[in-house]
Design a protein around this motif. Structure first.
Motif, PDB file in Angstrom:
ATOM      1  N   THR A 192     -14.480 -12.861 -23.637  1.00  0.00           N
ATOM      2  CA  THR A 192     -14.524 -11.563 -24.290  1.00  0.00           C
ATOM      3  C   THR A 192     -14.647 -10.500 -23.201  1.00  0.00           C
ATOM      4  N   PRO A 193     -14.603  -9.221 -23.551  1.00  0.00           N
ATOM      5  CA  PRO A 193     -14.817  -8.193 -22.528  1.00  0.00           C
ATOM      6  C   PRO A 193     -16.162  -8.308 -21.821  1.00  0.00           C
ATOM      7  N   ASP A 194     -17.108  -9.018 -22.443  1.00  0.00           N
ATOM      8  CA  ASP A 194     -18.433  -9.180 -21.840  1.00  0.00           C
ATOM      9  C   ASP A 194     -18.509 -10.332 -20.844  1.00  0.00           C
ATOM     10  N   GLY A 195     -17.467 -11.173 -20.820  1.00  0.00           N
ATOM     11  CA  GLY A 195     -17.506 -12.293 -19.892  1.00  0.00           C
ATOM     12  C   GLY A 195     -16.962 -13.563 -20.512  1.00  0.00           C
ATOM     13  N   PRO A 196     -17.123 -14.693 -19.819  1.00  0.00           N
ATOM     14  CA  PRO A 196     -16.557 -15.967 -20.294  1.00  0.00           C
ATOM     15  C   PRO A 196     -17.310 -16.511 -21.498  1.00  0.00           C
TER      16      PRO A 196
END
Length: 373
Positions: free
Chosen positions: A58-62
């Protein structure tokens, strides 16, 4: 970045198997990819004990299945529409013990009822209903997620095209229940447990950390621990020093502390009990009667070094299904990561998953073509 959405959705009141009614259940879920006009490309992902809805990047990370799901990956989100939700009783957005009880305005805590794997699956089905999805191409998951996959096949045979249960079982073994209870007792013995009503305090952090340490020993293999840690000492103390800290001790303590920072103890206990009570034959006339309800092809993935879910059990399930004339296959991998191999050894597992899903896609296309004619 792959097309991604994060949402919560209310499914209204929900009665769990024990008879208790939750007046309002919110489900946190995430999606990747694009839903086809025919709504025939849905892959439902079920998470394990301490997982969540963030299965892919996601845009927040894996995500926790980063190497399996995504554009061009084994579950290709350029082709499939992937849905993952946090289970009922969770602590990542879906209604659980740390959620506000509408009747009191305070967290449920000890008032939250016990849930089962079947309850989790029924909530997922309600979520799909709300999204207008009648049928999924496949359901996939490992460990506790694999338990949900099997229940999907038994409970909703007309709604699922393929089943991919990994590193799991049709019922939890006595050994696995025993390990779960050691972790449970560590939490219950913590003075900050307070009967489950510890909010807004920190709760039984020490007990939860110890429970995670026990879990980590069962998730990995003897070979991995020996190779990675051996008898190495971390703090430079002499072996006869009472304060000597072995590398393996340091690792387990770190894993315990890390879980405490991101997980709720009440949820941990709730989900452990859901796993303990998991048995697809319960109330259905036994194991074979339950398996007879499955109509979808099944791809079992077992791990040779899995201490909790030996692959011989999956081979037995596949054999039972084949005797009933059903399509059941078993892939076994070997990895020093043990049970956790389903999260790590994706280059061993992924090609089998990709081929199995592609096969389903071809069958769906042929069926649609016949209907058009």
């Amino acid at each position: 970045m792959d097309r991604h959405a994060r949402n919560t959705l209310s499914i209204g009141s929900f009665q769990v198997e024990c008879g208790a009614v939750l007046p309002e259940v919110t489900v946190a879920y995430e999606t990747w990819g694009t839903l086809s006009p025919e709504r025939d490309n849905v892959v439902l992902v079920c998470h394990a004990l301490t997982g969540d809805a963030r299965a892919a990047r996601t845009p927040d990370g894996p995500g926790w299945w980063e190497g399996l799901i995504g554009p061009g990956r084994y579950i290709d989100t350029n082709r499939y529409f992937v849905i993952a939700s946090n289970v009922l009783g969770g602590c990542y957005g879906t209604t659980g013990p740390s959620s506000t009880n509408p009747a009191t305005g305070k967290p449920y805590g000890s008032a939250f009822p016990p849930v089962t794997i079947r309850d989790m699956v029924r909530v997922q089905a309600r979520l799909l209903d709300a999204l207008g999805i009648d049928r999924v191409l496949a359901v996939i998951g490992g460990s506790m997620g694999g338990m949900q996959v099997l229940e999907w096949g038994v409970m909703y045979p007309d709604r699922v095209g393929r089943l991919i249960p990994m590193a799991t079982a049709a019922y939890l073994s006595a050994t696995a229940i025993a390990y779960n209870d050691i972790g449970r007792q560590a939490i219950l013995a913590d003075p900050n447990w307070r009967g489950g009503d510890y909010y807004p305090g920190p709760g039984p952090e020490k007990g939860l950390a110890i429970a995670r340490m026990v879990g980590m020993v069962t998730y990995r293999s003897v070979a991995l621990f020996d190779e990675r840690f051996g008898r190495s000492v971390r703090n430079g103390k002499a072996i006869h020093d009472p304060d000597v800290l072995f590398e393996v001790e340091s690792y387990l303590r770190y894993q315990g502390e890390k879980l405490v920072r991101r997980f709720d103890a009440n949820t941990y206990l709730l989900l452990l009990r859901a796993m303990d009570t998991h048995d697809i034959g319960r109330g259905r006339g036994g194991l074979d009667a339950a398996l007879s309800r499955i109509t979808a092809p099944v791809l079992f993935v077992g791990i040779e070094e899995d201490l909790l879910y030996p692959p011989a059990h999956l081979r037995d399930l596949a054999a039972r299904l084949r005797r009933m004339g059903k399509d059941a296959r078993v892939v076994e991998i070997s990895t020093p990561y043990g049970h956790d191999g389903f999260l790590i050894e994706l280059d061993q597992i992924g090609p089998h998953v990709r081929a199995f899903l592609a096969e389903a896609h071809v069958v769906a296309a042929k069926t649609a073509s016949r209907q058009v004619v």
